[in-house]
Design a protein around this motif. Structure first.
Motif, mmCIF file in Angstrom:
data_model
loop_
_atom_site.group_PDB
_atom_site.id
_atom_site.type_symbol
_atom_site.label_atom_id
_atom_site.label_comp_id
_atom_site.label_asym_id
_atom_site.label_seq_id
_atom_site.Cartn_x
_atom_site.Cartn_y
_atom_site.Cartn_z
ATOM 1 N N GLU A 45 0.710 -1.329 0.080
ATOM 2 C CA GLU A 45 0.167 0.120 0.136
ATOM 3 C C GLU A 45 0.719 1.295 0.015
ATOM 4 O O GLU A 45 0.208 2.494 0.092
ATOM 5 N N GLY A 46 2.114 1.334 -0.120
ATOM 6 C CA GLY A 46 3.140 2.273 -0.116
ATOM 7 C C GLY A 46 3.589 2.418 1.338
ATOM 8 O O GLY A 46 2.855 2.169 2.262
ATOM 9 N N ALA A 47 4.851 3.192 1.399
ATOM 10 C CA ALA A 47 5.323 3.427 2.728
ATOM 11 C C ALA A 47 4.666 4.775 3.125
ATOM 12 O O ALA A 47 4.605 5.826 2.348
ATOM 13 N N ARG A 48 4.742 4.947 4.514
ATOM 14 C CA ARG A 48 4.077 6.121 5.233
ATOM 15 C C ARG A 48 5.218 6.949 5.614
ATOM 16 O O ARG A 48 5.940 6.392 6.481
ATOM 17 N N VAL A 49 5.418 8.160 5.057
ATOM 18 C CA VAL A 49 6.599 8.953 5.335
ATOM 19 C C VAL A 49 6.116 10.382 5.684
ATOM 20 O O VAL A 49 5.348 11.006 4.938
ATOM 21 N N GLY A 50 6.530 10.873 6.923
ATOM 22 C CA GLY A 50 6.108 12.100 7.298
ATOM 23 C C GLY A 50 4.557 12.234 7.323
ATOM 24 O O GLY A 50 4.024 13.446 7.093
ATOM 25 N N LEU A 91 10.329 0.016 0.327
ATOM 26 C CA LEU A 91 10.445 -1.248 1.262
ATOM 27 C C LEU A 91 9.295 -1.074 2.500
ATOM 28 O O LEU A 91 8.983 0.133 2.765
ATOM 29 N N ASP A 92 8.947 -2.185 2.783
ATOM 30 C CA ASP A 92 7.947 -2.455 3.956
ATOM 31 C C ASP A 92 9.095 -2.275 4.913
ATOM 32 O O ASP A 92 9.433 -3.159 5.665
ATOM 33 N N LEU A 93 8.792 -1.185 5.733
ATOM 34 C CA LEU A 93 9.579 -0.895 6.841
ATOM 35 C C LEU A 93 8.739 -0.779 8.316
ATOM 36 O O LEU A 93 7.748 -0.189 7.942
ATOM 37 N N ALA A 97 7.648 -9.555 11.088
ATOM 38 C CA ALA A 97 7.277 -11.057 10.424
ATOM 39 C C ALA A 97 5.983 -11.043 9.678
ATOM 40 O O ALA A 97 5.949 -11.821 8.897
ATOM 41 N N LEU A 98 4.971 -10.702 10.258
ATOM 42 C CA LEU A 98 3.575 -10.744 10.067
ATOM 43 C C LEU A 98 3.280 -10.112 8.862
ATOM 44 O O LEU A 98 2.327 -10.082 8.178
ATOM 45 N N GLY A 99 3.924 -8.708 8.742
ATOM 46 C CA GLY A 99 3.563 -7.811 7.622
ATOM 47 C C GLY A 99 2.435 -7.034 7.903
ATOM 48 O O GLY A 99 1.992 -6.312 6.892
ATOM 49 N N LYS A 100 2.006 -6.875 9.205
ATOM 50 C CA LYS A 100 1.258 -5.959 9.462
ATOM 51 C C LYS A 100 1.176 -5.658 11.091
ATOM 52 O O LYS A 100 1.887 -6.385 11.927
#
Length: 516
Positions: free
Chosen positions: A272-277, A286-288, A400-403
């Motif tokens: 769903e895209g990274a959330r920044v700021g 990346l999924d961070l 690890a779960l991705g959520k």
């Protein structure tokens, strides 16, 4: 080289063997990135740029600009849609008529006369353009961009359809506006590197937020894709140093802990895209998973209990005026104006697990905290360790779960009573960052997974920048639509790409069974 907000790290790597010949770490001076790069480059003692086959750079420049905010010196041009929040990312907004339908067919021509009239009254020189269903057919965006450049030679124009092929005209407008802002910053950054090192741009590459490399020319045009390149470099560097292509990477610094997953040598991408700021970027980053936990995280007393905060402060054991602070005891309580306090760095120094800082100061600080919390010193240490352990386990399990984990799961994570919890993670855990060993020791008995802390983990970001490669990917979407032409049924096929490269349509006579 990794140019971070605190330090600039560099490694000189032998091309064939991958061996680290030399490494360097210098402080990044805000406002003097070129000088920081020059000092790091000099510390690597590169005899001549001619010996280099590649010069690869990751940077937090774009990420920091997104988080800290910029001047928003961009004019947003929206075609066929009135934006709801353009004030958040643009200093001026122009709305003009023009629309396409979901299949890319024009339903309303673009109003070029209104555009010309509004451009005559603007002083802006950076523009973002997004059209209604522009990802299905970017023709209106192209016409507007060409007209802006014709009327305002030298202007910077970014089309939303060039950055993303996803639906959502305002999302693409936001991306285009942020990209337009970052273009000037990135160009200055790249030019500063070239001037400082003498390395030609033909062998210079920038790391993207998905862990892949692009040319400096591409980085100048689309700097928005370098957002989160620092954490991506950490993930790639960790796996390279550990000699594995699959890992859950934990990067622990002074302020935050970042956790990412690498599979088959590639970082896992946020669907769903990274959330920044506070904003979501659908740029394939990346999924961070990030939490406020590091060597400098504040520890204080509140309501008679030791608490682990979220702010980063200077460890008391490293403070030049630590003795004076011990006397006034201000470090024991939370104060957002205070910049020095008790931290995990003090805890580890007191326990003899680290030689970083003054051991006597660390011991005195922990003893003072134990007194105000009315806890034996051993119990206080155990309390702080449990808070660190629970916070670290939460972000590891989330990655690890991705959520995100549901509310109320802390008791399950901590265990207690008759419940003892251990977690099996189907990947090795690779840790990097200066304080990582002491943190991971706290969860070693709670996870059933190999934990690897590789040599040279302190320059993992720089290793990541040079150990990845250039990759290409294109997603093509084919849609079919039945229309009647002169009374005959015909099937139209529309082809678009997720990278917003355009739209075309062909038509065929219907087949006995429609294609699926």
């Amino acid at each position: 080289m990794d140019v971070g907000g605190t330090c600039t790290d560099g490694v000189l790597v032998e091309d064939k063997s991958g061996e680290i010949v030399r490494k360097a770490k210098v402080r990044t001076v805000k406002g003097d990135v070129a000088g920081s790069v020059m000092r790091c480059y000099s510390a690597l003692h590169v005899p001549s740029p001619a010996i280099l086959s590649n010069f690869c750079v990751s940077t937090t420049l774009a990420t920091n600009a997104m988080v800290e905010g910029t001047e928003k010196d961009v004019c947003a041009i929206s075609i066929g849609l009135t934006p709801s929040r353009s004030v958040d990312y643009a200093s001026e907004t122009l709305v003009i008529a023009g629309r396409h339908d979901p299949m890319g067919e024009e339903t309303c021509p673009v109003d070029m006369d209104t555009l010309r009239s509004k451009l005559n009254g603007t002083r802006m020189r950076s523009f973002a353009v997004s059209g209604y269903f522009g990802s299905r057919n970017p023709e209106h965006e192209k016409l507007v961009a060409e007209e802006v450049i014709r009327m305002l030679p030298g202007a910077t124009v970014v089309r939303g359809s060039d950055l993303a092929g996803t639906l959502g005209a305002e999302e693409r407008l936001f991306l285009a506006a942020k990209n337009a802002e970052l273009m000037h910053l990135m160009s200055a950054f790249i030019e500063g590197i070239e001037d400082a090192t003498g390395v030609p741009d033909t062998i210079t590459y920038a790391l993207r937020g998905d862990g892949t490399l692009v040319s400096t020319e591409e980085a100048r045009l689309r700097p928005i894709f370098t957002v989160l390149s620092g954490p991506a470099a950490s993930a790639m560097g960790a796996t390279a140093l550990a000699g594995t292509r699959d890992a859950l990477v934990i990067d622990i610094g002074g302020t935050t802990t970042d956790v990412a997953v690498v599979r088959k040598g590639r970082v896992r991408i946020a669907s769903e895209g990274a959330r920044v700021g506070g904003s979501r970027l659908r740029t394939g980053s990346l999924d961070l998973r990030t939490i406020a936990l590091g060597g400098d995280t504040e520890i204080f007393c509140e309501d008679g209990r030791a608490m682990l905060g979220s702010r980063a402060v200077q460890p008391l054991c490293l403070a030049p005026d630590a003795n004076a602070m011990l006397r006034d005891r201000s470090f024991l309580y939370q104060d957002n104006e205070r910049t020095v306090g008790i931290t995990p760095t003090d805890l580890f120094r007191d326990q003899g697990k680290s030689d970083f800082g003054d051991a006597a100061i660390a011991r005195a600080a922990l003893e003072a905290l134990a007194r105000v919390c009315e806890r034996p010193i051993a119990s206080l240490r155990a309390d702080i360790e449990e808070m660190i352990r629970a916070r670290l386990l939460r972000v590891v399990l989330s990655a690890a779960l991705g959520k995100d984990l549901p509310e109320g799961s802390d008791d399950l994570i901590k265990g207690g009573g008759l419940l003892s919890t251990k977690f099996t993670i189907a990947l090795p855990i690779v840790g990097i960052g200066a304080p990582v060993r002491n943190f991971l020791d706290l969860i070693a008995e709670r996870v059933c997974s190999e934990i690897i802390i590789p040599h040279d983990h302190d320059v993992g970001n720089a290793v990541g920048a040079v150990s990845t490669g250039v990759y290409g990917r294109k997603d093509v979407i084919v849609r079919s639509e039945v229309k009647y032409v002169d009374g005959d049924e015909e099937r139209f096929f529309h082809v678009t790409t997720e990278e917003g490269c355009g739209s075309s349509a062909t038509r065929t006579r219907p087949s006995p069974s429609p294609p699926t």
